[in-house]
Structures are given as C-alpha cells and as structure tokens.
Scaffold this motif. Structure first.
Motif, PDB file in Angstrom:
ATOM      1  N   ILE A   1      62.615  31.686  38.964  1.00 23.59           N
ATOM      2  CA  ILE A   1      62.194  30.372  38.480  1.00 23.59           C
ATOM      3  C   ILE A   1      63.169  29.928  37.390  1.00 23.59           C
ATOM      4  O   ILE A   1      63.443  30.670  36.442  1.00 23.59           O
ATOM      5  CB  ILE A   1      60.749  30.396  37.954  1.00 23.59           C
ATOM      6  N   TYR A   2      63.664  28.712  37.544  1.00 21.52           N
ATOM      7  CA  TYR A   2      64.792  28.225  36.734  1.00 21.52           C
ATOM      8  C   TYR A   2      64.563  26.749  36.378  1.00 21.52           C
ATOM      9  O   TYR A   2      63.952  26.007  37.157  1.00 21.52           O
ATOM     10  CB  TYR A   2      66.068  28.392  37.561  1.00 21.52           C
ATOM     11  N   GLY A   3      65.018  26.338  35.227  1.00 19.88           N
ATOM     12  CA  GLY A   3      64.909  24.940  34.820  1.00 19.88           C
ATOM     13  C   GLY A   3      66.203  24.190  35.046  1.00 19.88           C
ATOM     14  O   GLY A   3      67.287  24.702  34.738  1.00 19.88           O
ATOM     15  N   ASP A   4      66.101  22.970  35.576  1.00 24.06           N
ATOM     16  CA  ASP A   4      67.331  22.229  35.902  1.00 24.06           C
ATOM     17  C   ASP A   4      68.088  21.741  34.665  1.00 24.06           C
ATOM     18  O   ASP A   4      69.208  21.265  34.777  1.00 24.06           O
ATOM     19  CB  ASP A   4      67.029  21.060  36.845  1.00 24.06           C
ATOM     20  N   LYS A   5      67.492  21.891  33.477  1.00 23.07           N
ATOM     21  CA  LYS A   5      68.175  21.510  32.232  1.00 23.07           C
ATOM     22  C   LYS A   5      68.678  22.737  31.466  1.00 23.07           C
ATOM     23  O   LYS A   5      69.059  22.620  30.296  1.00 23.07           O
ATOM     24  CB  LYS A   5      67.233  20.700  31.333  1.00 23.07           C
ATOM     25  N   ASP A   6      68.698  23.872  32.097  1.00 21.97           N
ATOM     26  CA  ASP A   6      69.153  25.109  31.458  1.00 21.97           C
ATOM     27  C   ASP A   6      70.635  25.000  31.125  1.00 21.97           C
ATOM     28  O   ASP A   6      71.470  24.803  32.008  1.00 21.97           O
ATOM     29  CB  ASP A   6      68.907  26.300  32.397  1.00 21.97           C
ATOM     30  N   ASN A   7      70.969  25.140  29.843  1.00 26.06           N
ATOM     31  CA  ASN A   7      72.375  25.042  29.422  1.00 26.06           C
ATOM     32  C   ASN A   7      72.968  26.397  29.030  1.00 26.06           C
ATOM     33  O   ASN A   7      74.037  26.470  28.424  1.00 26.06           O
ATOM     34  CB  ASN A   7      72.516  24.050  28.256  1.00 26.06           C
ATOM     35  N   ILE A   8      72.255  27.472  29.387  1.00 25.88           N
ATOM     36  CA  ILE A   8      72.731  28.815  29.062  1.00 25.88           C
ATOM     37  C   ILE A   8      73.080  29.598  30.326  1.00 25.88           C
ATOM     38  O   ILE A   8      74.114  30.258  30.403  1.00 25.88           O
ATOM     39  CB  ILE A   8      71.690  29.575  28.220  1.00 25.88           C
ATOM     40  N   VAL A   9      72.195  29.532  31.304  1.00 24.76           N
ATOM     41  CA  VAL A   9      72.427  30.215  32.583  1.00 24.76           C
ATOM     42  C   VAL A   9      72.850  29.174  33.622  1.00 24.76           C
ATOM     43  O   VAL A   9      72.112  28.221  33.882  1.00 24.76           O
ATOM     44  CB  VAL A   9      71.153  30.939  33.062  1.00 24.76           C
ATOM     45  N   PRO A  10      74.033  29.301  34.216  1.00 18.25           N
ATOM     46  CA  PRO A  10      74.507  28.299  35.186  1.00 18.25           C
ATOM     47  C   PRO A  10      73.724  28.341  36.493  1.00 18.25           C
ATOM     48  O   PRO A  10      73.325  29.407  36.966  1.00 18.25           O
ATOM     49  CB  PRO A  10      75.976  28.678  35.404  1.00 18.25           C
ATOM     50  N   TYR A  11      73.516  27.172  37.054  1.00 22.27           N
ATOM     51  CA  TYR A  11      72.786  27.040  38.317  1.00 22.27           C
ATOM     52  C   TYR A  11      73.467  27.813  39.443  1.00 22.27           C
ATOM     53  O   TYR A  11      72.803  28.424  40.293  1.00 22.27           O
ATOM     54  CB  TYR A  11      72.678  25.555  38.669  1.00 22.27           C
ATOM     55  N   ASP A  12      74.809  27.818  39.451  1.00 26.56           N
ATOM     56  CA  ASP A  12      75.541  28.537  40.499  1.00 26.56           C
ATOM     57  C   ASP A  12      75.193  30.021  40.521  1.00 26.56           C
ATOM     58  O   ASP A  12      75.178  30.643  41.592  1.00 26.56           O
ATOM     59  CB  ASP A  12      77.057  28.359  40.310  1.00 26.56           C
ATOM     60  N   ALA A  13      74.913  30.599  39.337  1.00 24.12           N
ATOM     61  CA  ALA A  13      74.534  32.017  39.285  1.00 24.12           C
ATOM     62  C   ALA A  13      73.183  32.238  39.957  1.00 24.12           C
ATOM     63  O   ALA A  13      72.947  33.278  40.580  1.00 24.12           O
ATOM     64  CB  ALA A  13      74.487  32.497  37.839  1.00 24.12           C
ATOM     65  N   MET A  14      72.294  31.232  39.860  1.00 29.89           N
ATOM     66  CA  MET A  14      70.983  31.342  40.500  1.00 29.89           C
ATOM     67  C   MET A  14      71.113  31.242  42.022  1.00 29.89           C
ATOM     68  O   MET A  14      70.434  31.952  42.765  1.00 29.89           O
ATOM     69  CB  MET A  14      70.044  30.247  39.978  1.00 29.89           C
ATOM     70  N   LEU A  15      72.008  30.360  42.465  1.00 27.30           N
ATOM     71  CA  LEU A  15      72.248  30.238  43.905  1.00 27.30           C
ATOM     72  C   LEU A  15      72.845  31.528  44.464  1.00 27.30           C
ATOM     73  O   LEU A  15      72.474  31.985  45.555  1.00 27.30           O
ATOM     74  CB  LEU A  15      73.195  29.068  44.181  1.00 27.30           C
ATOM     75  N   GLU A  16      73.755  32.114  43.694  1.00 27.68           N
ATOM     76  CA  GLU A  16      74.380  33.364  44.134  1.00 27.68           C
ATOM     77  C   GLU A  16      73.344  34.493  44.180  1.00 27.68           C
ATOM     78  O   GLU A  16      73.374  35.333  45.083  1.00 27.68           O
ATOM     79  CB  GLU A  16      75.530  33.731  43.197  1.00 27.68           C
ATOM     80  N   ALA A  17      72.423  34.492  43.208  1.00 30.71           N
ATOM     81  CA  ALA A  17      71.374  35.505  43.193  1.00 30.71           C
ATOM     82  C   ALA A  17      70.451  35.348  44.393  1.00 30.71           C
ATOM     83  O   ALA A  17      70.070  36.342  45.032  1.00 30.71           O
ATOM     84  CB  ALA A  17      70.565  35.406  41.901  1.00 30.71           C
ATOM     85  N   GLU A  18      70.098  34.113  44.707  1.00 28.19           N
ATOM     86  CA  GLU A  18      69.219  33.863  45.855  1.00 28.19           C
ATOM     87  C   GLU A  18      69.848  34.396  47.144  1.00 28.19           C
ATOM     88  O   GLU A  18      69.162  34.974  47.995  1.00 28.19           O
ATOM     89  CB  GLU A  18      68.933  32.369  45.978  1.00 28.19           C
ATOM     90  N   LYS A  19      71.156  34.224  47.263  1.00 29.08           N
ATOM     91  CA  LYS A  19      71.859  34.688  48.462  1.00 29.08           C
ATOM     92  C   LYS A  19      72.028  36.214  48.470  1.00 29.08           C
ATOM     93  O   LYS A  19      72.086  36.838  49.530  1.00 29.08           O
ATOM     94  CB  LYS A  19      73.237  34.028  48.555  1.00 29.08           C
ATOM     95  N   ALA A  20      72.102  36.800  47.274  1.00 28.89           N
ATOM     96  CA  ALA A  20      72.381  38.238  47.174  1.00 28.89           C
ATOM     97  C   ALA A  20      71.243  39.090  47.718  1.00 28.89           C
ATOM     98  O   ALA A  20      71.478  40.143  48.312  1.00 28.89           O
ATOM     99  CB  ALA A  20      72.657  38.621  45.721  1.00 28.89           C
ATOM    100  N   TYR A  21      69.997  38.624  47.514  1.00 29.83           N
ATOM    101  CA  TYR A  21      68.844  39.414  47.930  1.00 29.83           C
ATOM    102  C   TYR A  21      68.442  39.105  49.360  1.00 29.83           C
ATOM    103  O   TYR A  21      68.619  37.990  49.853  1.00 29.83           O
ATOM    104  CB  TYR A  21      67.663  39.165  46.998  1.00 29.83           C
ATOM    105  N   ASN A  22      67.856  40.104  49.993  1.00 31.72           N
ATOM    106  CA  ASN A  22      67.401  39.963  51.366  1.00 31.72           C
ATOM    107  C   ASN A  22      66.270  38.950  51.489  1.00 31.72           C
ATOM    108  O   ASN A  22      66.172  38.212  52.463  1.00 31.72           O
ATOM    109  CB  ASN A  22      66.928  41.324  51.897  1.00 31.72           C
ATOM    110  N   SER A  23      65.405  38.908  50.460  1.00 35.55           N
ATOM    111  CA  SER A  23      64.260  37.999  50.499  1.00 35.55           C
ATOM    112  C   SER A  23      63.990  37.446  49.104  1.00 35.55           C
ATOM    113  O   SER A  23      63.244  38.032  48.323  1.00 35.55           O
ATOM    114  CB  SER A  23      63.024  38.726  51.029  1.00 35.55           C
ATOM    115  N   ALA A  24      64.634  36.333  48.787  1.00 32.52           N
ATOM    116  CA  ALA A  24      64.485  35.731  47.460  1.00 32.52           C
ATOM    117  C   ALA A  24      64.181  34.250  47.588  1.00 32.52           C
ATOM    118  O   ALA A  24      64.684  33.569  48.481  1.00 32.52           O
ATOM    119  CB  ALA A  24      65.746  35.937  46.634  1.00 32.52           C
ATOM    120  N   GLU A  25      63.340  33.765  46.679  1.00 34.72           N
ATOM    121  CA  GLU A  25      63.039  32.337  46.616  1.00 34.72           C
ATOM    122  C   GLU A  25      63.439  31.819  45.246  1.00 34.72           C
ATOM    123  O   GLU A  25      63.032  32.370  44.221  1.00 34.72           O
ATOM    124  CB  GLU A  25      61.546  32.083  46.847  1.00 34.72           C
TER     125      GLU A  25
END
Length: 362
Positions: free
Chosen positions: A308-332
């Motif tokens: 769960i991520y906020g679209d105004k997050d200025n510390i953790v980049p959104y691209d890292a969240m997309l990469e994490a979602e792809k990294a796991y076999n079953s992630a939302e």
C-alpha cells in the motif's frame, strides 16, 4: 566508395531511428496502475510520454466511469479496470471502489469486536532486549498473529491504531522497537550500531518468540512493515517463506541502498558518524548496504504480498513499487489517492481495512 558509405549511413540512421522509437515507446506509461477510491470520489489519470490522442474506457461503468479526459468517477463498491488506448497499445489501471463509511464509527456499530488487553512484552536474546507491546483479545484461545515493524527513527507506538484494530478483530498484534532503531527506542543498543541487517535479526528473533506464545496459532503468522521496516520485513520474508501466511508493506523503502550509494559512492569517504533526520548512524550502516541490491535479494517469497503506497510519497519512488509488484509471484500494489509517506487518518483507516481483509482471506 561513396555509395557504400551512403548505404552504411542510411542503415545506421535507420537503426538509430528504430532504437529511438523503441525507447520512446518504453517511456510511455499510465501515471497510475492502481487506484482505491471511495464511492462518490474522483481521480485523474493521464498518459505520460505521449501527446497522441487517448481513448478511455471502463470495464464496468456501474463501478466506475471515465471521461475522455481521464477523469475517473467512483460509482459503487467493487473492482474494475480503466483502459487507456494510444499508439495502438493499451495501458490499464486497476480500480477498487470502497463503500462510503457510515456516520458512526466502527467501534459504535460493530458488536462483534473483541475486548482486548495490551501489555508490555520484552524479548531477550543474545544480550539484546527488544521492547514492544502485545495487543490481543481477552478471551482464551489461539489466534492468528501479525508482527508490525516500524520505519526509520520510529517506535512501536507508530502502530497503536493498527494493533488495536487488529486485536479487536481477533488477532494477536505485536509492535516493537528495533534495537538502536530510534532516538526514542526502548530496546537496547545504540543507533550507531544499527544496520538494516541488525534490524533483520531483531525481526527474526521477534518472529520466533511470538510464534511460540500460548495464544498464537503458529500456522497463521503475518508480517507487516512500514518504510524502512517494510524493507527489513521483505528481507525476513525471504528467509521465513512458508512460515508466514502473507506479507503487508506500507510504502516499503526498498530504495535505501540505491539512495545511499548515490550519496556515498566511495566507501572511503563515508564518515564514522552521520546525523540523518535526527538519528546518529554509524559507518557500518552504509558499508553494509553499499554493495547490496534490493531486487537481487527479494522476490522468492512464495505467498501473497499486499503493498500500500501513497501517490504523494516523496521518499519512496513509485517505480520501486512497480518493480516490487513484478518481483513477487503474487503481489498486489494499491495506490492511495493524495496520500504521502505516512498516511492521513482517512487514508490510514482505508489501509487498515484492506490489511484486515487481506489477512482474513488467508
């Protein structure tokens, strides 16, 4: 000779143009790939990297509609997909619409809530003392358990609301202080001795202890981490694997090693002590992650993951969240509208409800 040279130049130009076209295509994307909206609320979607016309559509207009300018209107609770078509390609945003809350609070309307008790629990191992608080239903029995790990310079008290909510709904919840993990930590250890990997050891110790409590069902264990605690949680999950039923991450700071590599590219330039955001960090904190690449070390966790991520997050980049979602076999990956690194009261309530639903399903 000139004809041959001309032919080579034309061929090279064609290759360059094709590469440019491919690169341009790779940069075209939807600004959000998932949305959580309350009934009656709106959000805006747009295609980034292309100025060509976009055709918008909804897979279920009863759940959410979308205008041809990309404005999404949440109609009623449910799930649907918003599709943007441009350049003969489709880009999809998953939309989850939640019910508008009633005027009364859950505490006033939910008669099924468990009466809970809260007590301090200090876990001792290898000259370490890990301070935390355990929240659990008063009734005797065995319950599923969730372990909550705080972020950088945080404490167990960051999760009072979550722990109370989970315990009221039939879970044992334990939130603790990492050793040296905060200027306010009640656990042992100095912050200058703390690293991502000492925190990993803390969480493994906590997991083994909580799993053995009399009122805990050891077959129903969940890991929950926020920010740096989310990063640590993701590393521990790789080791525990099937010993946990699922993992929940709030804006996990998976970018920490990359950020500090940029700040300290040369290890001999790292100072003995760095004061960062009110916490004194020792040199080992940076040395230990200098050659550590997050996405080379996560992704094998086999069970479901909720991010769960906020679209105004200025510390953790959104691209890292997309990469994490792809990294796991079953992630939302769920993106909360207008939320930052640390959710508001309203955003936090939505997130807690999603987490409870996630755990109940498992």
């Amino acid at each position: 000779m000139n004809k041959i040279f001309k032919k080579i130049c034309i061929t090279a130009l064609g290759v360059l143009c094709a590469a440019a076209t491919i690169n341009a295509a790779e940069k075209v994307k939807l600004n959000k790939t998932s949305l959580v909206l309350e009934e009656g609320s709106q959000a805006s979607l747009k295609i980034i990297g292309s100025k060509k016309p976009v055709k918008w559509s909804s897979s279920n207009k009863k759940i959410a509609t979308v205008s041809q300018k990309g404005k999404v209107n949440a109609k009623k609770a449910g799930n649907c997909k918003i599709t943007a078509k441009t350049n003969s390609k489709k880009y999809i945003c998953k939309v989850k619409v939640t019910k508008k809350p009633a005027d009364t609070t859950p505490a006033e309307t939910n008669e099924d809530k468990e009466k809970i008790m809260v007590k301090e629990l200090i876990i001792k191992e290898n000259n370490r003392e890990i301070y935390g608080k355990v929240y659990c239903p008063e009734k005797e029995g065995k319950y599923p358990a969730v372990i909550l790990s705080h972020g950088y310079n945080g404490t167990n008290s960051d999760f009072v609301r979550e722990c109370t909510y989970f315990a009221e709904n039939g879970y044992v919840a334990y939130a603790y202080d990492f050793c040296g993990g905060s200027a306010r930590s009640k656990s042992s250890g100095k912050s200058t001795d703390m690293t991502i990997f000492t925190e990993k050891e803390d969480l493994l110790t906590v997991f083994n202890y909580i799993q053995g409590l009399e009122n805990v069902n050891p077959e129903q264990m969940f890991l929950f981490g926020g920010s740096q605690g989310g990063f640590v949680t993701s590393l521990v999950a790789e080791e525990l694997k099937e010993k946990t039923k699922g993992m929940i991450l709030y804006f996990p700071a998976l970018n920490i090693p990359d950020d500090w590599r940029r700040n300290y590219p040369e290890t001999d330039k790292i100072p003995e002590v760095t004061d960062f955001w009110g916490l004194q960090l020792g040199k080992e904190f940076f040395l230990s992650i200098h050659d550590f690449y997050t996405f080379d070390n996560i992704g094998s966790y086999p069970n479901d993951v909720l991010i769960i991520y906020g679209d105004k997050d200025n510390i953790v980049p959104y691209d890292a969240m997309l990469e994490a979602e792809k990294a796991y076999n079953s992630a939302e990956l769920v993106v909360l509208e207008n939320e930052g690194h640390g959710f508001s009261s309203i955003g936090g309530k939505k997130a807690m409800e999603m987490v409870l639903d996630f755990m109940n399903k498992h």
